[in-house]
Design a protein around this motif. Sequence first.
Motif, PDB file in Angstrom:
ATOM      1  N   TYR A 140     -51.318 -62.579 -13.465  1.00  0.00           N
ATOM      2  CA  TYR A 140     -51.586 -61.558 -12.443  1.00  0.00           C
ATOM      3  C   TYR A 140     -50.832 -61.920 -11.172  1.00  0.00           C
ATOM      4  O   TYR A 140     -50.843 -63.083 -10.755  1.00  0.00           O
ATOM      5  CB  TYR A 140     -53.078 -61.504 -12.086  1.00  0.00           C
ATOM      6  CG  TYR A 140     -53.968 -61.127 -13.230  1.00  0.00           C
ATOM      7  CD1 TYR A 140     -54.240 -59.784 -13.521  1.00  0.00           C
ATOM      8  CD2 TYR A 140     -54.555 -62.108 -14.029  1.00  0.00           C
ATOM      9  CE1 TYR A 140     -55.060 -59.445 -14.577  1.00  0.00           C
ATOM     10  CE2 TYR A 140     -55.369 -61.768 -15.093  1.00  0.00           C
ATOM     11  CZ  TYR A 140     -55.621 -60.435 -15.357  1.00  0.00           C
ATOM     12  OH  TYR A 140     -56.438 -60.094 -16.409  1.00  0.00           O
ATOM     13  N   ILE A 141     -50.230 -60.928 -10.553  1.00  0.00           N
ATOM     14  CA  ILE A 141     -49.551 -61.141  -9.270  1.00  0.00           C
ATOM     15  C   ILE A 141     -50.149 -60.144  -8.278  1.00  0.00           C
ATOM     16  O   ILE A 141     -49.963 -58.926  -8.423  1.00  0.00           O
ATOM     17  CB  ILE A 141     -48.029 -60.955  -9.418  1.00  0.00           C
ATOM     18  CG1 ILE A 141     -47.469 -62.005 -10.389  1.00  0.00           C
ATOM     19  CG2 ILE A 141     -47.343 -61.059  -8.045  1.00  0.00           C
ATOM     20  CD1 ILE A 141     -46.053 -61.759 -10.840  1.00  0.00           C
ATOM     21  N   PHE A 142     -50.919 -60.669  -7.323  1.00  0.00           N
ATOM     22  CA  PHE A 142     -51.562 -59.807  -6.327  1.00  0.00           C
ATOM     23  C   PHE A 142     -50.732 -59.832  -5.055  1.00  0.00           C
ATOM     24  O   PHE A 142     -50.501 -60.907  -4.479  1.00  0.00           O
ATOM     25  CB  PHE A 142     -52.986 -60.282  -6.037  1.00  0.00           C
ATOM     26  CG  PHE A 142     -53.914 -60.099  -7.209  1.00  0.00           C
ATOM     27  CD1 PHE A 142     -54.410 -58.844  -7.519  1.00  0.00           C
ATOM     28  CD2 PHE A 142     -54.259 -61.175  -8.005  1.00  0.00           C
ATOM     29  CE1 PHE A 142     -55.240 -58.666  -8.610  1.00  0.00           C
ATOM     30  CE2 PHE A 142     -55.094 -61.010  -9.102  1.00  0.00           C
ATOM     31  CZ  PHE A 142     -55.589 -59.752  -9.401  1.00  0.00           C
ATOM     32  N   VAL A 143     -50.295 -58.646  -4.624  1.00  0.00           N
ATOM     33  CA  VAL A 143     -49.502 -58.535  -3.397  1.00  0.00           C
ATOM     34  C   VAL A 143     -50.377 -57.974  -2.284  1.00  0.00           C
ATOM     35  O   VAL A 143     -51.327 -57.221  -2.538  1.00  0.00           O
ATOM     36  CB  VAL A 143     -48.266 -57.633  -3.617  1.00  0.00           C
ATOM     37  CG1 VAL A 143     -47.280 -58.309  -4.563  1.00  0.00           C
ATOM     38  CG2 VAL A 143     -48.659 -56.256  -4.142  1.00  0.00           C
ATOM     39  N   MET A 144     -50.040 -58.368  -1.047  1.00  0.00           N
ATOM     40  CA  MET A 144     -50.881 -58.005   0.093  1.00  0.00           C
ATOM     41  C   MET A 144     -50.590 -56.597   0.600  1.00  0.00           C
ATOM     42  O   MET A 144     -51.488 -55.929   1.124  1.00  0.00           O
ATOM     43  CB  MET A 144     -50.704 -59.009   1.243  1.00  0.00           C
ATOM     44  CG  MET A 144     -51.052 -60.441   0.871  1.00  0.00           C
ATOM     45  SD  MET A 144     -52.791 -60.689   0.440  1.00  0.00           S
ATOM     46  CE  MET A 144     -52.623 -61.409  -1.194  1.00  0.00           C
ATOM     47  N   SER A 194     -44.941 -53.226   0.953  1.00  0.00           N
ATOM     48  CA  SER A 194     -43.613 -53.800   1.119  1.00  0.00           C
ATOM     49  C   SER A 194     -43.447 -55.037   0.229  1.00  0.00           C
ATOM     50  O   SER A 194     -42.418 -55.214  -0.445  1.00  0.00           O
ATOM     51  CB  SER A 194     -43.415 -54.148   2.602  1.00  0.00           C
ATOM     52  OG  SER A 194     -42.361 -55.036   2.762  1.00  0.00           O
ATOM     53  N   ASN A 195     -44.487 -55.881   0.186  1.00  0.00           N
ATOM     54  CA  ASN A 195     -44.467 -57.030  -0.737  1.00  0.00           C
ATOM     55  C   ASN A 195     -44.305 -56.531  -2.171  1.00  0.00           C
ATOM     56  O   ASN A 195     -43.572 -57.127  -2.971  1.00  0.00           O
ATOM     57  CB  ASN A 195     -45.762 -57.844  -0.695  1.00  0.00           C
ATOM     58  CG  ASN A 195     -46.215 -58.298   0.674  1.00  0.00           C
ATOM     59  OD1 ASN A 195     -47.415 -58.402   0.915  1.00  0.00           O
ATOM     60  ND2 ASN A 195     -45.292 -58.576   1.585  1.00  0.00           N
ATOM     61  N   LYS A 196     -45.007 -55.434  -2.458  1.00  0.00           N
ATOM     62  CA  LYS A 196     -44.962 -54.891  -3.822  1.00  0.00           C
ATOM     63  C   LYS A 196     -43.541 -54.467  -4.203  1.00  0.00           C
ATOM     64  O   LYS A 196     -43.038 -54.799  -5.276  1.00  0.00           O
ATOM     65  CB  LYS A 196     -45.919 -53.700  -3.935  1.00  0.00           C
ATOM     66  CG  LYS A 196     -46.126 -53.199  -5.343  1.00  0.00           C
ATOM     67  CD  LYS A 196     -47.200 -52.116  -5.359  1.00  0.00           C
ATOM     68  CE  LYS A 196     -47.429 -51.603  -6.766  1.00  0.00           C
ATOM     69  NZ  LYS A 196     -48.390 -50.493  -6.771  1.00  0.00           N
ATOM     70  N   ASP A 197     -42.877 -53.761  -3.284  1.00  0.00           N
ATOM     71  CA  ASP A 197     -41.488 -53.344  -3.535  1.00  0.00           C
ATOM     72  C   ASP A 197     -40.598 -54.562  -3.763  1.00  0.00           C
ATOM     73  O   ASP A 197     -39.755 -54.583  -4.657  1.00  0.00           O
ATOM     74  CB  ASP A 197     -40.937 -52.556  -2.336  1.00  0.00           C
ATOM     75  CG  ASP A 197     -41.595 -51.196  -2.204  1.00  0.00           C
ATOM     76  OD1 ASP A 197     -42.225 -50.733  -3.183  1.00  0.00           O
ATOM     77  OD2 ASP A 197     -41.478 -50.593  -1.118  1.00  0.00           O
ATOM     78  N   ASP A 216     -43.402 -57.545 -16.863  1.00  0.00           N
ATOM     79  CA  ASP A 216     -43.395 -58.129 -15.517  1.00  0.00           C
ATOM     80  C   ASP A 216     -44.041 -57.161 -14.531  1.00  0.00           C
ATOM     81  O   ASP A 216     -44.901 -57.539 -13.729  1.00  0.00           O
ATOM     82  CB  ASP A 216     -41.958 -58.402 -15.035  1.00  0.00           C
ATOM     83  CG  ASP A 216     -41.308 -59.592 -15.729  1.00  0.00           C
ATOM     84  OD1 ASP A 216     -41.985 -60.269 -16.518  1.00  0.00           O
ATOM     85  OD2 ASP A 216     -40.099 -59.820 -15.472  1.00  0.00           O
ATOM     86  N   LYS A 217     -43.615 -55.910 -14.575  1.00  0.00           N
ATOM     87  CA  LYS A 217     -44.092 -54.908 -13.593  1.00  0.00           C
ATOM     88  C   LYS A 217     -45.600 -54.727 -13.669  1.00  0.00           C
ATOM     89  O   LYS A 217     -46.264 -54.539 -12.650  1.00  0.00           O
ATOM     90  CB  LYS A 217     -43.406 -53.559 -13.841  1.00  0.00           C
ATOM     91  CG  LYS A 217     -41.963 -53.550 -13.392  1.00  0.00           C
ATOM     92  CD  LYS A 217     -41.317 -52.198 -13.640  1.00  0.00           C
ATOM     93  CE  LYS A 217     -39.817 -52.319 -13.411  1.00  0.00           C
ATOM     94  NZ  LYS A 217     -39.051 -51.224 -14.018  1.00  0.00           N
ATOM     95  N   GLN A 218     -46.131 -54.774 -14.893  1.00  0.00           N
ATOM     96  CA  GLN A 218     -47.568 -54.532 -15.049  1.00  0.00           C
ATOM     97  C   GLN A 218     -48.433 -55.662 -14.505  1.00  0.00           C
ATOM     98  O   GLN A 218     -49.634 -55.504 -14.328  1.00  0.00           O
ATOM     99  CB  GLN A 218     -47.892 -54.273 -16.521  1.00  0.00           C
ATOM    100  CG  GLN A 218     -47.571 -52.827 -16.885  1.00  0.00           C
ATOM    101  CD  GLN A 218     -47.409 -52.598 -18.366  1.00  0.00           C
ATOM    102  OE1 GLN A 218     -47.791 -53.446 -19.174  1.00  0.00           O
ATOM    103  NE2 GLN A 218     -46.832 -51.461 -18.731  1.00  0.00           N
ATOM    104  N   LYS A 219     -47.816 -56.797 -14.212  1.00  0.00           N
ATOM    105  CA  LYS A 219     -48.583 -57.912 -13.636  1.00  0.00           C
ATOM    106  C   LYS A 219     -48.834 -57.738 -12.139  1.00  0.00           C
ATOM    107  O   LYS A 219     -49.649 -58.442 -11.561  1.00  0.00           O
ATOM    108  CB  LYS A 219     -47.820 -59.223 -13.855  1.00  0.00           C
ATOM    109  CG  LYS A 219     -47.740 -59.624 -15.313  1.00  0.00           C
ATOM    110  CD  LYS A 219     -47.058 -60.965 -15.491  1.00  0.00           C
ATOM    111  CE  LYS A 219     -47.128 -61.359 -16.964  1.00  0.00           C
ATOM    112  NZ  LYS A 219     -46.559 -62.686 -17.210  1.00  0.00           N
ATOM    113  N   VAL A 220     -48.139 -56.790 -11.520  1.00  0.00           N
ATOM    114  CA  VAL A 220     -48.149 -56.682 -10.056  1.00  0.00           C
ATOM    115  C   VAL A 220     -49.214 -55.686  -9.595  1.00  0.00           C
ATOM    116  O   VAL A 220     -49.209 -54.523 -10.020  1.00  0.00           O
ATOM    117  CB  VAL A 220     -46.761 -56.257  -9.542  1.00  0.00           C
ATOM    118  CG1 VAL A 220     -46.747 -56.229  -8.018  1.00  0.00           C
ATOM    119  CG2 VAL A 220     -45.674 -57.190 -10.069  1.00  0.00           C
TER     120      VAL A 220
END
Length: 144
Positions: free
Chosen positions: A75-79, A82-85, A96-100
């Motif tokens: 799992y990759i949690f972004v704040m 912009s972090n997500k992009d 990979d994308k589905q982990k974000v």
Amino acid sequence: MVCLGNICRSPLAEGILKSKLDSNKYLVDSAGTGHWHIGNKPDQRSIEVANNHGLNINNQRGRQFSQKDFQEFDYIFVMDNSNKDNVLSLAQNDEDKQKVHLILDEIFPNENVDVPDPYYGGDQGFENVYQMLDQACNEIANRL
Ligand code: 4NP
């Protein structure tokens, strides 16, 4: 846990989630999409807010998010968005994308809410960030 600098928001998120999970079973780490604070301690204001809530994040050091984190973590949690992009621009495939995930989707599903960057604000901003992250990490820990 990923933010821009890896000194304000994501170190707090790392400390909070770690405190809610069994360290023998789960690896929790944080990183920034930017390179400016590699090797640095968290911002003093994050250290203090963590301390006020019984967490020690003093020993964390800044690092930059990299493509290999997609292999290392489930799992990759972004704040924020912009972090997500920035993180998605490094993804190599759909897996990979589905982990974000935007971390505040945990408490405000489908509302696309950012954790505000407290870097240029006052101390209260850090406490607010702590509260949001604490609630979001409760959801994550309960689900895991
Ligand atoms: P963070 O906050 O992404 O929550 O760690 C920031 C800290 C430093 C910078 C930007 C955001 N900076 O540009 O140095």
